[in-house]
Design an enzyme around this catalytic site. Structure first.
Site, mmCIF file in Angstrom:
data_model
loop_
_atom_site.group_PDB
_atom_site.id
_atom_site.type_symbol
_atom_site.label_atom_id
_atom_site.label_comp_id
_atom_site.label_asym_id
_atom_site.label_seq_id
_atom_site.Cartn_x
_atom_site.Cartn_y
_atom_site.Cartn_z
ATOM 1 N N SER A 1 -48.692 14.549 -5.432
ATOM 2 C CA SER A 1 -48.218 15.235 -4.234
ATOM 3 C C SER A 1 -47.143 16.226 -4.656
ATOM 4 O O SER A 1 -46.001 15.857 -4.870
ATOM 5 C CB SER A 1 -47.654 14.205 -3.248
ATOM 6 O OG SER A 1 -48.711 13.409 -2.756
ATOM 7 N N CYS B 1 -42.105 2.985 3.272
ATOM 8 C CA CYS B 1 -42.004 3.730 2.016
ATOM 9 C C CYS B 1 -40.549 4.134 1.806
ATOM 10 O O CYS B 1 -39.841 4.430 2.762
ATOM 11 C CB CYS B 1 -42.872 4.989 2.072
ATOM 12 S SG CYS B 1 -42.938 5.895 0.507
ATOM 13 N N GLY C 1 -46.943 4.142 1.854
ATOM 14 C CA GLY C 1 -46.271 3.680 0.646
ATOM 15 C C GLY C 1 -46.516 4.531 -0.579
ATOM 16 O O GLY C 1 -47.386 5.407 -0.586
ATOM 17 N N CYS D 1 -53.411 12.347 7.570
ATOM 18 C CA CYS D 1 -52.433 12.263 6.488
ATOM 19 C C CYS D 1 -51.033 12.369 7.045
ATOM 20 O O CYS D 1 -50.739 13.250 7.845
ATOM 21 C CB CYS D 1 -52.610 13.415 5.525
ATOM 22 S SG CYS D 1 -54.151 13.406 4.681
ATOM 23 N N GLU E 1 -51.421 0.094 7.918
ATOM 24 C CA GLU E 1 -52.600 0.781 8.420
ATOM 25 C C GLU E 1 -53.531 1.139 7.269
ATOM 26 O O GLU E 1 -53.093 1.437 6.158
ATOM 27 C CB GLU E 1 -52.177 2.039 9.188
ATOM 28 C CG GLU E 1 -51.355 1.665 10.419
ATOM 29 C CD GLU E 1 -50.940 2.873 11.264
ATOM 30 O OE1 GLU E 1 -50.931 2.711 12.483
ATOM 31 O OE2 GLU E 1 -50.636 3.940 10.724
ATOM 32 N N CYS F 1 -39.997 11.451 1.926
ATOM 33 C CA CYS F 1 -40.528 12.820 2.047
ATOM 34 C C CYS F 1 -40.380 13.297 3.499
ATOM 35 O O CYS F 1 -40.713 12.585 4.444
ATOM 36 C CB CYS F 1 -41.994 12.872 1.620
ATOM 37 S SG CYS F 1 -42.207 12.448 -0.122
ATOM 38 N N CYS G 1 -58.813 4.895 2.918
ATOM 39 C CA CYS G 1 -57.445 5.274 2.587
ATOM 40 C C CYS G 1 -56.574 4.014 2.671
ATOM 41 O O CYS G 1 -56.387 3.455 3.746
ATOM 42 C CB CYS G 1 -56.983 6.351 3.567
ATOM 43 S SG CYS G 1 -55.332 6.946 3.218
ATOM 44 N N SER H 1 -52.726 8.224 -5.515
ATOM 45 C CA SER H 1 -51.914 9.391 -5.197
ATOM 46 C C SER H 1 -50.444 9.026 -5.360
ATOM 47 O O SER H 1 -49.996 7.996 -4.867
ATOM 48 C CB SER H 1 -52.199 9.824 -3.758
ATOM 49 O OG SER H 1 -51.418 10.947 -3.413
ATOM 50 N N CYS I 1 -43.471 13.359 6.113
ATOM 51 C CA CYS I 1 -44.340 12.181 6.216
ATOM 52 C C CYS I 1 -43.758 11.153 7.180
ATOM 53 O O CYS I 1 -42.593 10.750 7.057
ATOM 54 C CB CYS I 1 -44.518 11.560 4.837
ATOM 55 S SG CYS I 1 -45.527 10.061 4.860
HETATM 56 N N1 SAH Z 1 -46.846 8.179 -1.785
HETATM 57 C C1 SAH Z 1 -48.089 8.713 -2.234
HETATM 58 C C2 SAH Z 1 -49.223 8.317 -1.348
HETATM 59 C C3 SAH Z 1 -49.083 8.747 0.092
HETATM 60 S S1 SAH Z 1 -50.244 9.963 0.456
HETATM 61 C C4 SAH Z 1 -47.974 10.222 -2.383
HETATM 62 O O1 SAH Z 1 -46.941 10.757 -2.021
HETATM 63 O O2 SAH Z 1 -48.881 10.838 -2.890
HETATM 64 C C5 SAH Z 1 -49.286 11.377 0.519
HETATM 65 C C6 SAH Z 1 -50.140 12.518 0.957
HETATM 66 O O3 SAH Z 1 -50.319 12.495 2.357
HETATM 67 C C7 SAH Z 1 -49.460 13.820 0.659
HETATM 68 O O4 SAH Z 1 -49.802 14.325 -0.580
HETATM 69 C C8 SAH Z 1 -50.031 14.718 1.699
HETATM 70 O O5 SAH Z 1 -51.228 15.219 1.221
HETATM 71 C C9 SAH Z 1 -50.327 13.812 2.817
HETATM 72 N N2 SAH Z 1 -49.351 13.930 3.901
HETATM 73 C C10 SAH Z 1 -48.207 13.258 4.076
HETATM 74 N N3 SAH Z 1 -47.619 13.626 5.225
HETATM 75 C C11 SAH Z 1 -48.415 14.556 5.780
HETATM 76 C C12 SAH Z 1 -48.390 15.265 7.010
HETATM 77 N N4 SAH Z 1 -47.420 15.100 7.897
HETATM 78 N N5 SAH Z 1 -49.387 16.134 7.245
HETATM 79 C C13 SAH Z 1 -50.401 16.276 6.381
HETATM 80 N N6 SAH Z 1 -50.494 15.608 5.238
HETATM 81 C C14 SAH Z 1 -49.514 14.751 4.947
#
Ligand code: SAH
Length: 376
Positions: free
Chosen positions: A228, A125, A174, A347, A105, A129, A118, A206, A132
């Site tokens: 992050s 991934c 990812g 996000c 996506e 986390c 984005c 990021s 996510c």
């Molecule tokens: N793997 C990289 C890029 C992915 S973006 C990283 O971890 O930075 C990751 C970002 O998406 C996180 O920093 C957070 O800001 C956002 N994110 C991930 N899951 C989220 C969620 N459920 N709600 C809001 N933001 C989220």
């Protein structure tokens, strides 16, 4: 043509490289190997990166024999947009189908005079986390440089007339720094004068905090970095971002101190606000201390719920109180409103949906709808 072992390998249908995985040097060599002058490499790059060519046939100023030779040796698969969803706030999510059936996506986020793309760097991934949705997929595979960069062209075609992409964030599916060589290939094509010539200042990578690769990337290209962070103790971060067990907070912050930042540029720290997990006033105070030695700014992000997650977003009042502590500690901190929530483009919600069994997809939808009714 005299084929080396590798060339023979490349000439089989499965292993042919996408021509957009090549650097300018490699394009020049490819032209030379087809019996052409190296300057043809620049012409090819121009077709690929400036004109967004999606077939060799359109490259009219190349000799026909060269076009044929390239087509035999390389692929040039157009990004296949399988679905487009537009949110009520203008956010637009593209589902791209890759040549092997994988899906990723890409999200276009208009905001005032900016339009941010984005970009995804992996299908799925491996970072795990807890907050996510992409993590639930596990890692399907790395994207190639061509697949990463092709998202830009796919997005451009979906823009409203007159609109332009102004910013690029690697915050899609990812972990970009877990796919370093291909990320670098894509960034090179995006920023090089022979490529898309996008200013690296408009690009933000990021990362969840893969320490050695952060240093490598910034030594290579002056892009912006977002980290992050999401927690202020190893105990909490170990749980919600398991990479912390490998690169704990102190090491991450130490590495950030050493990064070669451009004048006046700052590292962005992302912090998803999770009720009862990382959102107390003590957390805010610890965050001030942690980031004090750095040129930092903080993005406080409302958690976007997804199916199967028991985490809850912090109430707005808690987020504002947290922000106030950061401000008093002289940290720049912005509260990020969710964008694209109604199409699961926000996000942390990216999860190429066809991977869900159908009933799970329906449950997902219902649950999300219910959760959207929750007031902050
Ligand atoms: N793997 C990289 C890029 C992915 S973006 C990283 O971890 O930075 C990751 C970002 O998406 C996180 O920093 C957070 O800001 C956002 N994110 C991930 N899951 C989220 C969620 N459920 N709600 C809001 N933001 C989220």
């Amino acid at each position: 043509m005299n084929l080396s072992g590798e060339d023979r390998h490349n000439s089989s249908a499965v292993a042919r490289r996408d021509i957009r995985d090549l650097t300018l040097d490699e394009l020049e060599s490819a032209a030379a190997e087809a019996g052409e002058r190296p300057y043809r490499g620049r012409q090819i790059a121009h077709w690929l990166w400036r004109k967004g060519a999606e077939s060799f046939d359109v490259m009219q100023d190349l000799p026909a024999a060269l076009r044929t030779a390239l087509a035999e040796r390389f692929t040039l698969a157009p990004a296949n947009v399988a679905a487009v969803r537009r949110a009520s706030d203008g956010t637009c999510k593209l589902l791209l189908r890759l040549a092997d059936g994988e899906a990723i996506e890409t999200v276009i986020i208009p905001a005032g005079d900016r339009t941010t793309l984005c970009i995804s760097s992996q299908a799925g991934c491996a970072m795990g986390c807890e907050f996510c949705a992409t993590a639930r997929m596990g890692l399907h595979r790395n994207l190639t440089a061509a697949e990463i960069a092709a998202q830009v062209f796919a997005a451009r075609r979906e823009l409203n007339p007159g609109a332009q992409l102004t910013n690029y964030v690697f915050m899609g599916m990812g972990e970009p720094l877990a796919n370093y060589p291909r990320l670098l290939g894509a960034l090179t094509a995006m920023t090089a004068p022979w490529g898309m010539a996008i200013s690296p200042r408009r690009i933000t990578v990021s990362t969840v905090g893969i320490v050695p690769m952060m240093e490598k990337l910034l030594a290579e290209l002056p892009v912006n970095l977002a980290v992050s962070l999401h927690a202020t103790t190893d105990e909490a971060r170990d749980r919600i971002a398991p990479i912390n067990r490998r690169y704990p907070l102190a090491e991450l912050i130490r590495a950030c101190r050493r990064l070669p930042l451009k004048a006046r540029s700052r590292i962005t720290f992302e912090y998803v606000m999770l009720a009862g997990v990382n959102d107390t006033i003590d957390d805010a105070r610890r965050l001030v201390k942690l980031l004090a030695p750095l040129r930092a700014k903080v993005n406080l992000i409302f958690f976007n719920p997804f199916a199967g997650s028991d985490l809850e977003r912090s109430p707005r009042a808690a987020v504002e109180a947290f922000q106030a502590v950061l401000h008093r500690g002289n940290l720049t901190a912005t509260i990020r409103e969710s964008r694209g929530l109604d199409i699961a483009a926000a996000c942390g919600q990216l999860y190429a949906e066809q991977h869900l069994p159908q009933d799970a997809g329906a449950r997902d939808h219902e649950r999300r709808a219910a959760q959207l009714g929750i007031q902050d």
